[in-house]
Design a protein around this motif. Structure first.
Motif, PDB file in Angstrom:
ATOM      1  N   LYS A 175       0.843  -1.201   0.000  1.00 53.26           N
ATOM      2  CA  LYS A 175       0.000   0.000   0.000  1.00 53.26           C
ATOM      3  C   LYS A 175       0.874   1.246   0.000  1.00 53.26           C
ATOM      4  O   LYS A 175       1.939   1.271   0.600  1.00 53.26           O
ATOM      5  CB  LYS A 175      -0.922   0.020   1.222  1.00 53.26           C
ATOM      6  CG  LYS A 175      -1.923  -1.119   1.259  1.00 53.26           C
ATOM      7  CD  LYS A 175      -3.004  -0.895   0.253  1.00 53.26           C
ATOM      8  CE  LYS A 175      -4.035  -2.007   0.321  1.00 53.26           C
ATOM      9  NZ  LYS A 175      -4.957  -1.953  -0.781  1.00 53.26           N
TER      10      LYS A 175
ATOM     11  N   LYS B 286      -1.363  11.258   7.250  1.00 59.49           N
ATOM     12  CA  LYS B 286      -2.736  11.466   7.703  1.00 59.49           C
ATOM     13  C   LYS B 286      -3.096  12.918   7.426  1.00 59.49           C
ATOM     14  O   LYS B 286      -2.265  13.815   7.618  1.00 59.49           O
ATOM     15  CB  LYS B 286      -2.864  11.163   9.190  1.00 59.49           C
ATOM     16  CG  LYS B 286      -2.646   9.714   9.507  1.00 59.49           C
ATOM     17  CD  LYS B 286      -2.731   9.472  10.988  1.00 59.49           C
ATOM     18  CE  LYS B 286      -2.463   7.997  11.261  1.00 59.49           C
ATOM     19  NZ  LYS B 286      -2.050   7.764  12.618  1.00 59.49           N
TER      20      LYS B 286
ATOM     21  N   GLU C  34      -7.121  10.883   0.409  1.00 61.29           N
ATOM     22  CA  GLU C  34      -7.995   9.710   0.321  1.00 61.29           C
ATOM     23  C   GLU C  34      -8.129   9.238  -1.119  1.00 61.29           C
ATOM     24  O   GLU C  34      -8.127   8.033  -1.389  1.00 61.29           O
ATOM     25  CB  GLU C  34      -9.380  10.048   0.868  1.00 61.29           C
ATOM     26  CG  GLU C  34      -9.886   9.339   2.089  1.00 61.29           C
ATOM     27  CD  GLU C  34      -9.080   8.180   2.624  1.00 61.29           C
ATOM     28  OE1 GLU C  34      -9.384   7.022   2.282  1.00 61.29           O
ATOM     29  OE2 GLU C  34      -8.174   8.385   3.433  1.00 61.29           O
ATOM     30  N   GLU C  35      -8.262  10.188  -2.044  1.00 62.62           N
ATOM     31  CA  GLU C  35      -8.416   9.854  -3.463  1.00 62.62           C
ATOM     32  C   GLU C  35      -7.191   9.083  -3.965  1.00 62.62           C
ATOM     33  O   GLU C  35      -7.331   8.071  -4.654  1.00 62.62           O
ATOM     34  CB  GLU C  35      -8.600  11.144  -4.266  1.00 62.62           C
ATOM     35  CG  GLU C  35      -8.998  10.941  -5.691  1.00 62.62           C
ATOM     36  CD  GLU C  35     -10.433  10.490  -5.895  1.00 62.62           C
ATOM     37  OE1 GLU C  35     -10.707   9.933  -6.977  1.00 62.62           O
ATOM     38  OE2 GLU C  35     -11.265  10.681  -5.005  1.00 62.62           O
TER      39      GLU C  35
ATOM     40  N   ARG D 185      -4.948   7.446  -2.036  1.00 55.45           N
ATOM     41  CA  ARG D 185      -4.832   6.199  -1.264  1.00 55.45           C
ATOM     42  C   ARG D 185      -5.792   5.125  -1.793  1.00 55.45           C
ATOM     43  O   ARG D 185      -5.423   3.959  -1.915  1.00 55.45           O
ATOM     44  CB  ARG D 185      -5.119   6.481   0.214  1.00 55.45           C
ATOM     45  CG  ARG D 185      -4.919   5.266   1.101  1.00 55.45           C
ATOM     46  CD  ARG D 185      -5.119   5.592   2.567  1.00 55.45           C
ATOM     47  NE  ARG D 185      -3.931   6.281   3.059  1.00 55.45           N
ATOM     48  CZ  ARG D 185      -3.957   7.409   3.773  1.00 55.45           C
ATOM     49  NH1 ARG D 185      -5.088   7.973   4.082  1.00 55.45           N
ATOM     50  NH2 ARG D 185      -2.839   7.962   4.179  1.00 55.45           N
ATOM     51  N   GLU D 186      -7.016   5.513  -2.114  1.00 57.15           N
ATOM     52  CA  GLU D 186      -8.040   4.538  -2.519  1.00 57.15           C
ATOM     53  C   GLU D 186      -7.932   4.099  -3.981  1.00 57.15           C
ATOM     54  O   GLU D 186      -8.557   3.121  -4.364  1.00 57.15           O
ATOM     55  CB  GLU D 186      -9.438   5.132  -2.278  1.00 57.15           C
ATOM     56  CG  GLU D 186      -9.750   5.409  -0.820  1.00 57.15           C
ATOM     57  CD  GLU D 186      -9.766   4.152   0.033  1.00 57.15           C
ATOM     58  OE1 GLU D 186     -10.298   3.121  -0.436  1.00 57.15           O
ATOM     59  OE2 GLU D 186      -9.220   4.201   1.158  1.00 57.15           O
ATOM     60  N   ASN D 187      -7.178   4.832  -4.783  1.00 51.43           N
ATOM     61  CA  ASN D 187      -7.161   4.558  -6.221  1.00 51.43           C
ATOM     62  C   ASN D 187      -5.788   4.190  -6.758  1.00 51.43           C
ATOM     63  O   ASN D 187      -5.446   4.512  -7.891  1.00 51.43           O
ATOM     64  CB  ASN D 187      -7.728   5.763  -6.981  1.00 51.43           C
ATOM     65  CG  ASN D 187      -9.194   5.933  -6.696  1.00 51.43           C
ATOM     66  OD1 ASN D 187     -10.004   5.083  -7.029  1.00 51.43           O
ATOM     67  ND2 ASN D 187      -9.543   7.021  -6.040  1.00 51.43           N
ATOM     68  N   THR D 188      -4.982   3.529  -5.924  1.00 52.87           N
ATOM     69  CA  THR D 188      -3.671   3.066  -6.357  1.00 52.87           C
ATOM     70  C   THR D 188      -3.574   1.549  -6.218  1.00 52.87           C
ATOM     71  O   THR D 188      -4.188   0.946  -5.338  1.00 52.87           O
ATOM     72  CB  THR D 188      -2.542   3.707  -5.511  1.00 52.87           C
ATOM     73  OG1 THR D 188      -2.798   3.465  -4.121  1.00 52.87           O
ATOM     74  CG2 THR D 188      -2.427   5.188  -5.768  1.00 52.87           C
ATOM     75  N   ASN D 189      -2.810   0.962  -7.120  1.00 62.70           N
ATOM     76  CA  ASN D 189      -2.515  -0.467  -7.078  1.00 62.70           C
ATOM     77  C   ASN D 189      -1.015  -0.653  -7.221  1.00 62.70           C
ATOM     78  O   ASN D 189      -0.391  -0.051  -8.105  1.00 62.70           O
ATOM     79  CB  ASN D 189      -3.217  -1.218  -8.215  1.00 62.70           C
ATOM     80  CG  ASN D 189      -4.714  -1.231  -8.054  1.00 62.70           C
ATOM     81  OD1 ASN D 189      -5.230  -1.472  -6.971  1.00 62.70           O
ATOM     82  ND2 ASN D 189      -5.421  -0.947  -9.132  1.00 62.70           N
TER      83      ASN D 189
ATOM     84  N   TRP E 252       3.157   3.007  -7.843  1.00 65.89           N
ATOM     85  CA  TRP E 252       1.804   2.491  -7.858  1.00 65.89           C
ATOM     86  C   TRP E 252       1.075   2.981  -9.096  1.00 65.89           C
ATOM     87  O   TRP E 252       1.274   4.114  -9.535  1.00 65.89           O
ATOM     88  CB  TRP E 252       1.030   2.957  -6.617  1.00 65.89           C
ATOM     89  CG  TRP E 252       1.539   2.357  -5.363  1.00 65.89           C
ATOM     90  CD1 TRP E 252       1.052   1.251  -4.721  1.00 65.89           C
ATOM     91  CD2 TRP E 252       2.642   2.799  -4.570  1.00 65.89           C
ATOM     92  NE1 TRP E 252       1.800   0.978  -3.602  1.00 65.89           N
ATOM     93  CE2 TRP E 252       2.782   1.920  -3.481  1.00 65.89           C
ATOM     94  CE3 TRP E 252       3.542   3.867  -4.692  1.00 65.89           C
ATOM     95  CZ2 TRP E 252       3.763   2.069  -2.516  1.00 65.89           C
ATOM     96  CZ3 TRP E 252       4.533   4.008  -3.735  1.00 65.89           C
ATOM     97  CH2 TRP E 252       4.630   3.119  -2.667  1.00 65.89           C
TER      98      TRP E 252
ATOM     99  N   ARG F 177      -5.495   5.415 -10.816  1.00 66.60           N
ATOM    100  CA  ARG F 177      -6.678   5.468 -11.673  1.00 66.60           C
ATOM    101  C   ARG F 177      -6.648   6.761 -12.495  1.00 66.60           C
ATOM    102  O   ARG F 177      -6.313   7.829 -11.988  1.00 66.60           O
ATOM    103  CB  ARG F 177      -7.936   5.405 -10.807  1.00 66.60           C
ATOM    104  CG  ARG F 177      -9.163   4.950 -11.576  1.00 66.60           C
ATOM    105  CD  ARG F 177     -10.331   4.872 -10.664  1.00 66.60           C
ATOM    106  NE  ARG F 177     -10.790   6.259 -10.537  1.00 66.60           N
ATOM    107  CZ  ARG F 177     -11.754   6.659  -9.751  1.00 66.60           C
ATOM    108  NH1 ARG F 177     -12.356   5.816  -8.975  1.00 66.60           N
ATOM    109  NH2 ARG F 177     -12.124   7.916  -9.719  1.00 66.60           N
TER     110      ARG F 177
ATOM    111  N   THR G  81      -8.464   9.901 -11.188  1.00 71.60           N
ATOM    112  CA  THR G  81      -7.779  10.536 -10.060  1.00 71.60           C
ATOM    113  C   THR G  81      -6.621  11.392 -10.568  1.00 71.60           C
ATOM    114  O   THR G  81      -6.439  12.523 -10.133  1.00 71.60           O
ATOM    115  CB  THR G  81      -7.273   9.465  -9.070  1.00 71.60           C
ATOM    116  OG1 THR G  81      -8.386   8.688  -8.637  1.00 71.60           O
ATOM    117  CG2 THR G  81      -6.590  10.092  -7.872  1.00 71.60           C
TER     118      THR G  81
END
Length: 138
Positions: free
Chosen positions: A26, A31, A62-63, A65-69, A122, A125, A128
């Motif tokens: 991840k 924060k 958040e955008e 963090r949530e949209n990475t692979n 990473w 998306r 994003t």
């Protein structure tokens, strides 16, 4: 002889299982409450956009963090190599000792990426990437 063959098969099975196990690491982002400002700029420009609104800072973090692979690729440089244009995202902390941490956003071969120096690369998306890079155009 059978003993050695059995041992070799067990070792091969163990090695193949550990080699194929993807890490799916991840991305490590601060924060939102620790960040006083996000600065976004193109590497080809000296102009930057500074975001100080805590809600917007939280949304950007958040955008990403949530949209990475995880790509499984390592970052071994201070900035992306062999990439002509990229976006620099600096996270300036409220605690100045830890300031700033940096992430680079860029396109390469029709994909979008986030790279953190010496931490990893990473896949990001497309929406994003476009949303964050679009903030510089406003």
């Amino acid at each position: 002889m059978k003993k050695y063959l059995g041992l070799a098969l067990v070792l091969i099975a163990i090695l193949s299982l550990t080699a194929c196990g993807g890490s799916n690491k991840k991305i490590s982002l601060p924060k939102a409450e620790e960040v006083k400002e996000i600065e976004i700029m193109k590497n080809t420009s000296e102009e930057s956009l500074k975001i100080e609104d805590q809600e917007e800072i939280s949304g950007i973090i958040e955008e990403i963090r949530e949209n990475t692979n995880d790509t499984g690729k390592e970052s071994v440089n201070d900035q992306p190599t062999n990439i002509k244009d990229y976006i620099i995202v600096k996270f300036h902390y409220k605690n100045a000792k830890a300031s700033p941490s940096i992430a680079y956003l860029y396109k390469d071969k029709n994909s979008r990426y986030v790279e953190q120096p010496y931490s990893g690369i990473w896949k990001l998306r497309e929406e994003t990437f476009d949303e964050i890079s679009g903030k510089l155009i406003k």
